[in-house]
Write a protein that holds these residues in place. Sequence first.
Motif, short mmCIF file in Angstrom:
data_model
loop_
_atom_site.label_atom_id
_atom_site.label_comp_id
_atom_site.label_asym_id
_atom_site.label_seq_id
_atom_site.Cartn_x
_atom_site.Cartn_y
_atom_site.Cartn_z
N MET A 47 2.27 12.06 -9.20
CA MET A 47 1.67 11.18 -10.18
C MET A 47 0.35 11.79 -10.64
SD MET A 47 0.63 7.24 -9.78
CE MET A 47 2.33 6.78 -9.65
N GLU A 48 0.06 11.62 -11.89
CA GLU A 48 -1.16 12.18 -12.43
C GLU A 48 -2.39 11.47 -11.88
OE1 GLU A 48 -1.08 12.29 -16.70
OE2 GLU A 48 1.05 12.70 -16.69
N GLU A 49 -3.47 12.20 -11.79
CA GLU A 49 -4.70 11.63 -11.23
C GLU A 49 -5.21 10.46 -12.06
OE1 GLU A 49 -9.21 13.08 -10.37
OE2 GLU A 49 -7.60 14.50 -10.07
N LYS A 50 -5.18 10.60 -13.38
CA LYS A 50 -5.67 9.53 -14.25
C LYS A 50 -4.83 8.26 -14.07
CE LYS A 50 -6.20 8.52 -19.16
NZ LYS A 50 -5.99 9.05 -20.49
N ASN A 51 -3.53 8.41 -14.07
CA ASN A 51 -2.67 7.25 -13.94
C ASN A 51 -2.72 6.66 -12.54
OD1 ASN A 51 -1.84 7.28 -16.59
ND2 ASN A 51 -0.11 8.60 -16.20
N ASN A 52 -2.96 7.50 -11.53
CA ASN A 52 -3.05 6.98 -10.17
C ASN A 52 -4.20 6.00 -10.04
OD1 ASN A 52 -2.46 6.67 -7.44
ND2 ASN A 52 -3.78 8.34 -6.85
N SER A 53 -5.34 6.31 -10.64
CA SER A 53 -6.48 5.39 -10.55
C SER A 53 -6.18 4.10 -11.29
CB SER A 53 -7.74 6.05 -11.10
OG SER A 53 -7.61 6.31 -12.48
N VAL A 54 -5.43 4.16 -12.36
CA VAL A 54 -5.08 2.97 -13.11
C VAL A 54 -4.11 2.11 -12.30
CG1 VAL A 54 -3.89 2.13 -15.18
CG2 VAL A 54 -5.47 4.05 -15.33
N ILE A 55 -3.12 2.73 -11.69
CA ILE A 55 -2.15 2.00 -10.88
C ILE A 55 -2.84 1.33 -9.71
CG2 ILE A 55 -0.16 2.28 -9.36
CD1 ILE A 55 0.52 2.36 -12.32
N ARG A 56 -3.73 2.04 -9.03
CA ARG A 56 -4.44 1.46 -7.89
C ARG A 56 -5.29 0.27 -8.31
NH1 ARG A 56 -1.68 2.65 -3.60
NH2 ARG A 56 -1.37 4.87 -3.37
N THR A 57 -5.82 0.28 -9.53
CA THR A 57 -6.59 -0.85 -10.03
C THR A 57 -5.71 -2.08 -10.17
OG1 THR A 57 -8.04 0.64 -11.24
CG2 THR A 57 -8.04 -1.66 -11.93
N PHE A 58 -4.49 -1.91 -10.64
CA PHE A 58 -3.60 -3.05 -10.86
C PHE A 58 -2.87 -3.48 -9.59
CE2 PHE A 58 -4.21 -1.84 -15.22
CZ PHE A 58 -4.14 -3.03 -15.89
N VAL A 59 -2.48 -2.53 -8.74
CA VAL A 59 -1.62 -2.84 -7.59
C VAL A 59 -2.42 -2.95 -6.30
CG1 VAL A 59 0.32 -1.98 -6.23
CG2 VAL A 59 0.34 -1.74 -8.70
N GLY A 60 -3.46 -2.15 -6.14
CA GLY A 60 -4.22 -2.13 -4.90
C GLY A 60 -3.74 -1.01 -3.99
N TYR A 61 -4.27 -0.98 -2.78
CA TYR A 61 -3.99 0.11 -1.86
C TYR A 61 -3.00 -0.27 -0.76
CZ TYR A 61 -7.69 2.75 -4.04
OH TYR A 61 -8.44 3.44 -4.96
N ASP A 62 -2.49 -1.48 -0.78
CA ASP A 62 -1.52 -1.89 0.22
C ASP A 62 -0.20 -1.14 0.02
OD1 ASP A 62 -3.34 -3.69 1.24
OD2 ASP A 62 -2.59 -5.35 0.01
N PRO A 63 0.54 -0.87 1.10
CA PRO A 63 1.83 -0.21 0.94
C PRO A 63 2.86 -1.15 0.31
CG PRO A 63 1.45 -0.74 3.24
CD PRO A 63 0.19 -1.10 2.50
N HIS A 64 3.61 -0.63 -0.60
CA HIS A 64 4.69 -1.38 -1.27
C HIS A 64 5.96 -0.55 -1.08
CE1 HIS A 64 1.74 -4.01 -3.13
NE2 HIS A 64 1.05 -2.91 -3.42
N ASP A 65 6.75 -0.88 -0.08
CA ASP A 65 7.86 0.00 0.26
C ASP A 65 9.23 -0.68 0.28
OD1 ASP A 65 7.27 -1.55 2.41
OD2 ASP A 65 6.95 0.11 3.81
N SER A 66 9.32 -1.93 -0.11
CA SER A 66 10.63 -2.55 -0.14
C SER A 66 11.35 -2.20 -1.44
CB SER A 66 10.52 -4.07 0.00
OG SER A 66 9.94 -4.63 -1.16
N GLN A 67 12.66 -2.34 -1.46
CA GLN A 67 13.43 -1.99 -2.66
C GLN A 67 13.12 -2.92 -3.81
OE1 GLN A 67 17.54 -1.70 -1.64
NE2 GLN A 67 17.29 0.28 -0.62
N GLY A 68 12.85 -4.18 -3.50
CA GLY A 68 12.50 -5.13 -4.56
C GLY A 68 11.20 -4.76 -5.25
N GLU A 69 10.23 -4.31 -4.46
CA GLU A 69 8.95 -3.91 -5.03
C GLU A 69 9.07 -2.61 -5.80
OE1 GLU A 69 6.67 -3.80 -1.45
OE2 GLU A 69 5.79 -5.76 -1.84
N GLU A 70 9.99 -1.75 -5.41
CA GLU A 70 10.15 -0.47 -6.09
C GLU A 70 10.51 -0.65 -7.55
OE1 GLU A 70 12.89 3.57 -5.87
OE2 GLU A 70 13.02 2.09 -4.27
N GLY A 71 11.44 -1.53 -7.82
CA GLY A 71 11.84 -1.79 -9.21
C GLY A 71 10.70 -2.37 -10.04
#
Length: 64
Positions: free
Chosen positions: A1-25
Motif C-alpha cells: 500500500m502506498e505511504e500516502k494512502n496508508n496514512s489516510v486509511i489509518r485515519t479512517f479505520v484506526g490501528y486495530d487489527p481487522h482480520d475477519s472475512q467480513g471486515e475484509e470486504g
Amino acid sequence: MEEKNNSVIRTFVGYDPHDSQGEEGLLNRLYQALHLLVNWFLLSQKLLRGDRTGRHITKVYDNA
C-alpha cells in the motif's frame, strides 16, 4: 500500500487489527472509495524548494 494512502486509511479505520472475512470486504470497498477521494478530489501542494538556515528548514510550496 502506498505511504500516502496508508496514512489516510489509518485515519479512517484506526490501528486495530481487522482480520475477519467480513471486515475484509468492507475494508476493500473503503480503500476503493478513499483512493478516489484522496487521489482525484483532494487538493495537494508540491514542494517548490527547501531553504536551510542552520538547523531550520523553510519549505516553500506551490499553490494547491
